[in-house]
Write an enzyme that holds these catalytic residues in place. Structure first.
Site, mmCIF file in Angstrom:
data_model
loop_
_atom_site.group_PDB
_atom_site.id
_atom_site.type_symbol
_atom_site.label_atom_id
_atom_site.label_comp_id
_atom_site.label_asym_id
_atom_site.label_seq_id
_atom_site.Cartn_x
_atom_site.Cartn_y
_atom_site.Cartn_z
ATOM 1 N N ASP A 417 0.776 -1.240 0.000
ATOM 2 C CA ASP A 417 0.000 0.000 0.000
ATOM 3 C C ASP A 417 0.808 1.290 0.000
ATOM 4 O O ASP A 417 0.249 2.347 -0.266
ATOM 5 C CB ASP A 417 -0.995 0.006 1.163
ATOM 6 C CG ASP A 417 -2.228 -0.839 0.872
ATOM 7 O OD1 ASP A 417 -2.546 -1.027 -0.331
ATOM 8 O OD2 ASP A 417 -2.876 -1.314 1.819
ATOM 9 N N TYR A 498 -10.041 -0.215 2.056
ATOM 10 C CA TYR A 498 -9.731 -0.450 3.457
ATOM 11 C C TYR A 498 -9.398 0.807 4.228
ATOM 12 O O TYR A 498 -8.757 1.702 3.712
ATOM 13 C CB TYR A 498 -8.529 -1.404 3.546
ATOM 14 C CG TYR A 498 -8.958 -2.735 4.062
ATOM 15 C CD1 TYR A 498 -9.535 -3.665 3.206
ATOM 16 C CD2 TYR A 498 -8.860 -3.030 5.407
ATOM 17 C CE1 TYR A 498 -9.978 -4.877 3.697
ATOM 18 C CE2 TYR A 498 -9.291 -4.241 5.889
ATOM 19 C CZ TYR A 498 -9.848 -5.158 5.036
ATOM 20 O OH TYR A 498 -10.286 -6.350 5.517
ATOM 21 N N ASP A 556 13.452 2.353 15.908
ATOM 22 C CA ASP A 556 14.884 2.607 16.097
ATOM 23 C C ASP A 556 15.079 3.009 17.555
ATOM 24 O O ASP A 556 14.965 4.179 17.917
ATOM 25 C CB ASP A 556 15.344 3.703 15.129
ATOM 26 C CG ASP A 556 16.821 4.024 15.282
ATOM 27 O OD1 ASP A 556 17.432 3.605 16.297
ATOM 28 O OD2 ASP A 556 17.372 4.709 14.394
HETATM 29 CU CU LIG Z 1 -8.756 -7.757 5.731
#
Ligand SMILES: [Cu+2]
Ligand SMILES: *[C@@H]1O[C@H](CO)[C@@H](O)[C@H](O)[C@H]1NC(C)=O
Ligand SMILES: *[C@@H]1O[C@H](CO)[C@@H](O)[C@H](O)[C@H]1NC(C)=O
Ligand SMILES: *[C@@H]1O[C@H](CO)[C@@H](O)[C@H](O)[C@H]1NC(C)=O
Ligand SMILES: *[C@@H]1O[C@H](CO)[C@@H](O)[C@H](O)[C@H]1NC(C)=O
Ligand SMILES: *[C@@H]1O[C@H](CO)[C@@H](O)[C@H](O)[C@H]1NC(C)=O
Ligand SMILES: *[C@@H]1O[C@H](CO)[C@@H](O)[C@H](O)[C@H]1NC(C)=O
Ligand SMILES: *[C@@H]1O[C@H](CO)[C@@H](O)[C@H](O)[C@H]1NC(C)=O
Ligand SMILES: *[C@@H]1O[C@H](CO)[C@@H](O)[C@H](O)[C@H]1NC(C)=O
Ligand SMILES: *[C@@H]1O[C@H](CO)[C@@H](O)[C@H](O)[C@H]1NC(C)=O
Ligand SMILES: *[C@@H]1O[C@H](CO)[C@@H](O)[C@H](O)[C@H]1NC(C)=O
Ligand SMILES: CC(=O)N[C@H]1CO[C@H](CO)[C@@H](O)[C@@H]1O
Length: 812
Positions: A417, A498, A556
């Site tokens: 993504d 999403y 980090d």
């Molecule tokens: Cu899902």
């Protein structure tokens, strides 16, 4: 529009008290009195010194009434100013060798600018600035160009600088290819598989193929996908494209179009797929390679057509949009549900300090800077606890959604993504829903097409008191309990179907830091036929396509300096004889302590039965009892890795996904686990995470932890219409381990001890809690949602800072 009138909730006023320090004969009267007085005295915009030891007096109910402060240093991760971005953009157009066309005029054979943002400076330079009073790091812009004026189009990462608050420095500013942060050294260039516009792809290819079977689409689904206004079908397919054997191959599928504004398309697959080889930029050279329907592959359209018109051909059913696919209220209203549910309020106003311009935040004993980038969205920097840096950097690296299925579309889907970017999709938050109504909201900005888009109110900050206490204890003569109050910074990115919610929370209580991700929105579903082994049947002809969400975070750590070591403490069953055990072995358990000493042994799993503790410690920093001070790293929920091994879709583009936690030595040349264009060349991606592991010694050196969170998502009927945040949830916790000499939560005054006996209370000790309380009108608890605006845009070329405009559709 759903709301027919402005939401105004009338005037029930109630009073909230924070605490009472002594028994009161008529507590209610006291709250009312104090409430009125406090409210009248409330002030907006006090300044709080950067010395945390000066406690501000807080007494306001107003929402964004945080204390204003000034960051102790420049936020070197905070992004370019408008002037810098405009200046760099103008300068780029003046460089003849770049041969750039303004985005709005650029066709698919012109070069254009995709991104102008701040290049994060090297850690080495930043530490010199933060810790050694060195100069602020020189500022550079990270620019991404799209070279489309070519048979072999590329994306190109370049560095432009130095720049300063005045912008470019004519004469000294130059550009150079950027490849030091990437494992592949190709002068910052990676091929571009998406150079041809959607228009070309669809008009010259996809719709032509669809037209060859429009009789069949009309017969099966009473619809067509031909690029006409009356289309009721859409076509789209896999990501990444197949990239094997030097060929670029697409699989596309038919989907029904939504019939209203609801974003239901990913719930409406139709079960017909086709393959095409689209190698190169000349559509006349592309090849159609076959149809797939109901478990049968047809190499040609003729073969499919002949089968279709043969008696006995099984025509499968349609997925039809209905209320089952819409997210609105649906079904009988539950008992008393129209009454307003409880809300949380902040009766003393915000108890944190913010430098809104620098994005530096101070809450209790924590402070941090906020960074924001196109690829990965929100990140936190220089996170300090009690004045000491704990983390130099904490943030998302990449989010993978890897599907599987018997059909080529689900099988071929493995979204990375950051290609789409988390920054551009971090839309305005819904007050009172995404975050408490009293939260503080900050804006974020990203660059697109010579403009800067600002997502208004897209970060929220708030304190929240959990519904359970942090601590309690009862005896026969006293009970003690401590409130569990934490601080959260949150953003939500809607990447396609999403919605990912990212929350970073800080616990004053024990000094721990939590990272959480939740997922909601529309699932990408599969057509039901033959997919039994890949999901549940969740509607008429629908399968909830199984997939793994894996999100990689970089942590980090710098525990009391940069030289750190990862300690492993394993709890193991043993059979052990002791001097006192009569020579007999006792079946018991003990600890096995070790360290991760090399990158050859640093790609790890959490271990069975949660019996393995990992921590980042500093062997040069021991506590009063001689133990190494450190922070423990533990999954709280859903710290998982990718099920698929050596994915055919991803090849080398997401090598970070197959372990739970991985540790490397910090390098300025390895700032990120993934590159936004890794999906464009999966065999040879710009960043191959495997290359980070080259046997380096991990003992007392600067370490980076790469941690995966996610969900094995097998959607069930409850994922319709949308997946819910409550179950699609994963989290990690970083908590002090022998870091302090005791439990820091004892510092809070928000605790109580009640002494009692013989049926009476003899003392209520509240440790000097502010008796303060204020009148909370109900209205501010319920936000006026008519202020929701979307994005504001400022043009950079030509630079037009005084004419911002609102726009939500031009987002790439
Ligand atoms: Cu899902
Ligand atoms: C607070 O700010 C002042 C002035 O900006 C600076 O001199 C001082 O060092 C700062 N203190 C801390 C603790 O950062
Ligand atoms: C510059 O780009 C244009 C397309 O915008 C292209 O036609 C031209 O050949 C390019 N010039 C050079 C020198 O590459
Ligand atoms: C950052 O560090 C890398 C690797 O040492 C180096 O190549 C690069 O020039 C540095 N960047 C800056 C802006 O100093
Ligand atoms: C930016 O750098 C130029 C050249 O060194 C200098 O003249 C100018 O004053 C600087 N601007 C700022 C705001 O520091
Ligand atoms: C730098 O050059 C550009 C044109 O290339 C000009 O518009 C701008 O004013 C110059 N800036 C300075 C600080 O001289
Ligand atoms: C859709 O529109 C096209 C032209 O715009 C027309 O030829 C066709 O008949 C229409 N199809 C249907 C199903 O109405
Ligand atoms: C967010 O942007 C809007 C519009 O530009 C501005 O009015 C507001 O002050 C900004 N908010 C913050 C916290 O900077
Ligand atoms: C870290 O350890 C190395 C090797 O022991 C040493 O040279 C270096 O000075 C240490 N760095 C710090 C910041 O203490
Ligand atoms: C790593 O370095 C430490 C300290 O320099 C040394 O004691 C240890 O043997 C080294 N480990 C490996 C695996 O080389
Ligand atoms: C508790 O309070 C009651 C009523 O005030 C009183 O009669 C009783 O003596 C008290 N008991 C103790 C143990 O103090
Ligand atoms: C295989 C299957 O369950 N097909 C169903 C598809 O949906 C229609 C209704 O829309 C049903 O009638 C079919 O049985």
């Amino acid at each position: 529009m759903k709301f027919s009138s402005r939401l105004l909730l009338a005037a029930s006023i109630f009073y909230v008290h924070s605490a009472l320090s002594a028994p009161s004969p008529d507590p209610k009267a006291a709250w009312v009195r104090q409430g009125r007085a406090r409210k009248a005295a409330s002030k907006i915009g006090r300044r709080w010194s950067n010395e945390t030891s000066v406690p501000p007096i807080l007494n306001s109910c107003s929402d964004s009434d945080y204390t204003k402060t000034l960051a102790p240093k420049v936020n070197v991760w905070g992004g370019l100013t408008d002037v810098e971005a405009a200046s760099v953009t103008q300068w780029l157009f003046a460089q003849p060798e770049l041969n750039l066309t303004v985005s709005d005029d650029a066709g698919e054979w012109d070069n254009s600018i995709l991104l102008v943002e701040l290049m994060h400076p090297n850690k080495t330079d930043v530490l010199n600035y933060l810790d050694n009073a060195g100069p602020a790091p020189t500022r550079f812009a990270h620019v991404v160009l799209s070279h489309r004026a070519s048979e072999e189009p590329t994306y190109e990462d370049i560095l432009v600088g130095p720049i300063n608050a005045s912008g470019v420095r004519n004469g000294t500013t130059t550009w150079q290819p950027l490849d030091y942060p990437y494992t592949r050294k190709t002068a910052g260039r990676v091929r571009n598989l998406d150079a041809d516009s959607e228009d070309t792809l669809y008009s010259q290819w996809i719709y032509k193929i669809s037209a060859t079977i429009s009789d069949i689409t009309l017969d099966l689904w009473q619809g067509t996908a031909l690029g006409h206004d009356n289309d009721t079908l859409s076509i789209w397919g896999i990501d990444p494209l197949w990239q094997d054997d030097g060929r670029i191959v697409r699989w596309d599928a038919f989907w029904s179009n939504p019939v209203d504004q609801f974003d239901t398309q990913t719930l409406l697959p139709l079960g017909l797929y086709f393959r095409s080889d689209v190698t190169g930029r000349d559509p006349s050279q592309w090849k159609f390679e076959g149809w797939y329907y109901n478990g049968i592959f047809y190499e040609t359209t003729d073969a499919f057509r002949n089968a279709y018109y043969t008696a006995g051909f099984e025509k499968l059913g349609v997925n039809v949009e209905g209320d089952w696919a819409r997210s609105d209220q649906n079904g009988p209203v539950l008992p008393l549900d129209t009454a307003h549910p409880p809300v949380s309020v902040a009766p003393s106003g915000a108890r944190y300090a913010v430098d809104a311009e620098s994005k530096w935040i101070q809450w209790m004993d924590f402070s941090f800077f906020v960074g924001y980038q196109r690829d990965t969205g929100l990140s936190l920097w220089d996170i300090r606890y009690k004045g000491e840096r704990v983390l130099y950097e904490l943030g998302l690296q990449e989010a993978l959604a890897h599907y599987a299925g018997q059909d080529p579309l689900q099988s071929g889907t493995a979204y990375l993504d950051s290609y789409y970017g988390f920054g551009p999709y971090a839309f305005e938050l819904v007050k009172g829903y995404d975050c408490p109504a009293y939260a503080t909201y900050l804006n974020t900005s990203f660059y697109v097409s010579e403009t800067t888009h600002t997502h208004l109110n897209s970060l929220c900050l708030f304190e929240y008191t959990a519904d359970y206490p942090l601590q309690r204890h009862s005896t026969s003569d006293y009970v003690s309990a401590t409130k569990n109050t934490y601080f959260t910074i949150r953003s939500v990115s809607t990447v396609g179907n999403y919605d990912y919610m990212f929350s970073y929370s800080f616990y004053m209580a024990d000094g721990s830091i939590n990272v959480e991700v939740r997922a909601s929105g529309y699932i990408q579903s599969a057509y039901y036929a033959n997919n039994e082994e890949y999901g549940y049947k969740i509607h008429d002809n629908l399968s909830g396509s199984m997939h793994d969400h894996i999100l990689n975070f970089k942590a980090d750590f710098d525990i009391l300096g940069t030289n750190n070591t990862v300690a492993v403490v394993n709890q193991v069953p043993v059979s052990q004889t002791y001097p006192w055990s009569n020579g007999k072995a006792r079946n018991t358990m003990k600890l096995e302590k070790s360290y991760i000493d090399s990158e050859d042994r640093s790609r790890l799993f959490w271990g069975a039965n949660s019996a393995t503790q990992y921590s980042v410690i500093n062997k040069d920093a021991v506590n009063a009892y001689g133990e190494y001070r450190g922070y423990r790293i533990a999954p709280s929920l859903g710290a998982i890795h990718l099920t698929v091994e050596d994915s055919s879709n991803l090849v080398s583009s997401a090598r970070w996904a197959n372990h739970d936690l991985q540790i490397t030595k910090q390098h300025d040349t390895e700032p990120r686990a993934a590159h936004a264009y890794n999906n464009q060349d999966v065999h040879n991606p710009p960043i191959n995470f495997d290359a980070f592991f080259n046997s380096e010694n991990l003992t007392q050196t600067d370490l980076v932890l790469w941690l995966n969170l996610g969900m094995h998502h097998i959607p069930h009927t409850g994922d319709l219409a949308n997946t819910v945040f409550s179950t699609a949830h994963a989290g990690l916790s970083f908590s002090p381990l022998n870091y302090l000499n005791g439990d820091p939560s004892r510092q809070t005054v928000n605790q109580v001890r009640i002494n009692y006996g013989g049926g009476n209370t003899s003392q209520v000790e509240t440790f000097g809690q502010q008796q303060g309380s204020c009148a909370v009108e109900y209205t501010p608890a319920e936000v006026d949602l008519w202020g929701y605006k979307g994005d504001v845009v400022v043009r950079k070329f030509p630079f037009d800072p005084n004419n911002p405009f609102y726009q939500t559709d031009g987002i790439v």
